[in-house]
Scaffold this active site. Structure first.
Site, mmCIF file in Angstrom:
data_model
loop_
_atom_site.group_PDB
_atom_site.id
_atom_site.type_symbol
_atom_site.label_atom_id
_atom_site.label_comp_id
_atom_site.label_asym_id
_atom_site.label_seq_id
_atom_site.Cartn_x
_atom_site.Cartn_y
_atom_site.Cartn_z
ATOM 1 N N ARG A 172 0.907 -1.678 -0.163
ATOM 2 C CA ARG A 172 -0.240 0.188 0.210
ATOM 3 C C ARG A 172 1.618 1.522 -0.085
ATOM 4 O O ARG A 172 0.162 2.757 -0.836
ATOM 5 C CB ARG A 172 -0.872 -0.265 1.244
ATOM 6 C CG ARG A 172 -2.344 -0.941 1.213
ATOM 7 C CD ARG A 172 -2.351 -1.978 2.714
ATOM 8 N NE ARG A 172 -3.269 -2.164 2.283
ATOM 9 C CZ ARG A 172 -4.030 -3.176 1.961
ATOM 10 N NH1 ARG A 172 -3.306 -4.515 1.954
ATOM 11 N NH2 ARG A 172 -5.336 -4.310 1.866
ATOM 12 N N GLY A 224 -2.060 -11.594 -4.339
ATOM 13 C CA GLY A 224 -2.926 -11.571 -4.717
ATOM 14 C C GLY A 224 -3.356 -9.860 -4.540
ATOM 15 O O GLY A 224 -4.357 -9.079 -4.873
ATOM 16 N N ASP A 226 -4.590 -15.405 7.861
ATOM 17 C CA ASP A 226 -2.852 -16.000 7.228
ATOM 18 C C ASP A 226 -2.145 -16.047 8.295
ATOM 19 O O ASP A 226 -1.283 -17.304 7.645
ATOM 20 C CB ASP A 226 -2.149 -14.348 6.505
ATOM 21 C CG ASP A 226 -2.857 -13.477 5.958
ATOM 22 O OD1 ASP A 226 -3.951 -14.316 4.831
ATOM 23 O OD2 ASP A 226 -2.346 -12.413 5.585
HETATM 24 O O1 SPQ Z 1 -1.271 -11.092 -1.640
HETATM 25 P P1 SPQ Z 1 -1.897 -12.939 -1.197
HETATM 26 O O2 SPQ Z 1 -1.190 -13.320 -2.167
HETATM 27 O O3 SPQ Z 1 -3.669 -12.524 -1.425
HETATM 28 O O4 SPQ Z 1 -1.287 -13.147 0.348
HETATM 29 C C1 SPQ Z 1 -2.082 -12.640 1.493
HETATM 30 C C2 SPQ Z 1 -0.401 -13.924 2.464
HETATM 31 O O5 SPQ Z 1 -0.643 -14.942 3.161
HETATM 32 O O6 SPQ Z 1 0.173 -13.098 1.857
HETATM 33 C C3 SPQ Z 1 -3.405 -14.052 1.621
HETATM 34 F F1 SPQ Z 1 -2.502 -15.249 0.303
HETATM 35 O O7 SPQ Z 1 -2.616 -12.709 2.182
HETATM 36 C C4 SPQ Z 1 -3.262 -11.230 2.266
HETATM 37 C C5 SPQ Z 1 -4.880 -11.501 2.849
HETATM 38 O O8 SPQ Z 1 -5.167 -13.362 3.084
HETATM 39 C C6 SPQ Z 1 -3.310 -9.771 2.528
HETATM 40 C C7 SPQ Z 1 -4.006 -9.180 2.156
HETATM 41 C C8 SPQ Z 1 -4.196 -7.825 2.163
HETATM 42 O O9 SPQ Z 1 -2.897 -7.365 1.888
HETATM 43 O O10 SPQ Z 1 -4.772 -6.772 1.995
HETATM 44 C C9 SPQ Z 1 -5.442 -9.582 2.854
HETATM 45 C C10 SPQ Z 1 -6.255 -10.838 2.997
HETATM 46 O O11 SPQ Z 1 -6.624 -10.837 2.128
HETATM 47 P P2 SPQ Z 1 -8.473 -11.926 1.827
HETATM 48 O O12 SPQ Z 1 -8.922 -12.221 0.389
HETATM 49 O O13 SPQ Z 1 -8.774 -11.689 2.743
HETATM 50 O O14 SPQ Z 1 -9.365 -9.912 1.644
#
Ligand code: SPQ
Length: 433
Positions: A26, A93, A315
């Site tokens: 961010r 993601g 996580d």
């Molecule tokens: O970035 P990514 O791959 O989605 O990473 C993960 C992780 O384990 O590092 C999930 F696989 O974290 C996400 C977390 O699960 C990071 C995140 C954020 O920075 O906003 C939010 C969460 O995902 P979500 O889908 O619940 O919003």
């Protein structure tokens, strides 16, 4: 195959936790969209956050990086350049979902793609509401998965009730709201991590939150560059908190850990399980809380984990499942079906890994049921190319009675490149020259 064997050695000593992944992403996004210069300290140079830096460089933003210090000359929301090449999100993601929100409002055309894991993760949760704002996003399979093509345009202001508990969807819509013709209101099912809101506010955009779950961003404000200190990542600290909690004789101190209350579910679980935990030196920086955590080995008891606690530890659930194997009684994790759409299906990966190591664990539709306390044994495991599964397995190997083998550890660099050197330090292992 990589071999892990640590002979039940206790963890001792002190480490400083590297920057938070969510906040690092961010910081690059908002500093690039801001007017003026931003200096970011304790930035996480993990592979995922480096993708975000590369993407903004490809859109003409000047970003200088020296280790964990990053300087960004913000371009404002109107001066970014159309990238000459498709943008690659790698395994991230967060980069994918949040960038879709930004690219939907930027006045040019982009194509975006990711690695094989990210290509399987659902994007329609972001694309559907973005289209309601007027976004033009297209791709195969009804534009629900990467790769995608986006033609940025003016967006309509929107009030939206989130159908999933996801900080990424909330953040994508708030970022798209920066390009909309009025205020943006998002209603959450349960509070999720609020780093986007905190940083937007710190950079001059008014954000109002009612009942913790209804967020309104006022339109028409310019983001101002800012110095940002990234707190240590509690999701990285989690591996050592659990390691010390389950390994007899351990006593460690983790310095500079982010304590934002939308992220501290693991600390609540550790306390309820009876862990010996102390938090000190708590202070605020840039709208985020930071502190030091001391933890020692202690007998643990099982707890139930579900409801609004889930987004606060989503996580950490893989390593919490390991923790539960060492707690007396039955731990039930429920309401956590989101685990199925992470880097891998984490319910399946955790179940397969911990049962290979001798745990009494059962997968359910929305979580896991774990009976402790069990002595873990050695075994042959996979990382599923998921950083959190690989690090959970490494921590499990500390208390396993025999060698644990794992197919691949390179994915650890996605969120915690220094993980093994920090683990070796806490275990008192001298690295050879
Ligand atoms: O970035 P990514 O791959 O989605 O990473 C993960 C992780 O384990 O590092 C999930 F696989 O974290 C996400 C977390 O699960 C990071 C995140 C954020 O920075 O906003 C939010 C969460 O995902 P979500 O889908 O619940 O919003």
């Amino acid at each position: 195959m990589n071999k892990l064997y640590y002979d039940n050695s206790p963890l001792l000593g002190k480490i400083r936790i590297p920057g938070d992944k969510s906040i690092s992403h961010r910081s690059v996004m908002l500093a690039s969209l801001a007017e003026g210069e931003s200096h970011i300290t304790n930035f996480l140079s993990g592979e995922d956050c480096m993708r975000t830096i590369e993407i903004f460089r490809a859109m003409g933003v000047k970003i200088e990086q020296s280790g964990s210090n990053v300087t960004i000359e913000g371009k404002g929301v109107h001066q970014l350049a159309e990238p000459a090449v498709p943008l690659y999100f790698g395994n991230s993601g967060t980069t994918a979902r949040l960038m879709l929100g930004i690219l939907a409002g930027l006045p040019f055309f982009t194509t975006v793609y990711g690695d094989s894991s990210l290509t399987r993760r659902p994007m329609n949760r972001v694309i559907h509401p973005l289209k309601k704002m007027g976004a033009s996003i297209d791709g195969a399979k009804q534009a629900s998965y990467l790769p995608l093509a986006i033609r940025g345009r003016d967006l309509q202001a929107m009030t939206y009730e989130l159908p999933v508990r996801s900080a990424q969807v909330k953040s994508a819509l708030l970022l798209a709201g920066l390009f909309a013709n009025g205020d943006t209101t998002i209603m959450e099912m349960a509070p999720t991590r609020n780093h986007t809101e905190n940083m937007l506010r710190a950079m001059g955009v008014p954000i109002e939150v009612q009942d913790e779950k209804c967020i309104t961003m006022t339109s028409g404000h310019t983001l101002r560059g800012k110095d940002i200190e990234v707190p240590g990542d509690i999701s990285s600290a989690a591996f050592f908190l659990v390691a010390a909690a389950i390994t007899p004789g351990s006593h460690i101190e983790l310095i500079n850990v982010g304590l934002n209350e939308t992220r501290t579910g693991l600390l609540q679980v550790l306390q309820e399980m009876g862990a010996d935990l102390k938090i000190s030196n708590v202070h605020a920086s840039g709208g985020e809380m930071i502190g030091d955590i001391e933890i020692s080995y202690h007998e643990l008891k099982a707890v139930d984990i579900g409801g609004s606690l889930i987004p606060k530890l989503i996580d950490e659930l893989p390593v919490i499942a390991l923790l539960a194997t060492q707690a007396e009684g039955v731990t039930t994790i429920y309401d956590a079906e989101e685990l199925k759409v992470k880097e891998t299906d984490r319910i399946k990966a955790v179940y397969e890994t911990l049962s290979e190591l001798g745990a009494d664990i059962r997968p359910t539709d929305d979580g896991l049921i774990i009976r402790g306390k069990t002595t873990l044994q050695g075994g042959s495991t996979k990382s599923y190319h998921d950083h959190r599964i690989a690090m959970m397995t490494a921590i499990a190997s500390i208390i396993a009675s025999d060698e644990v083998q794992i197919d691949d550890l390179s994915c650890v660099a996605i969120s915690y490149p220094e993980f093994f050197s920090h683990l070796d330090k806490l275990l008192g292992i001298q690295l050879s020259e």
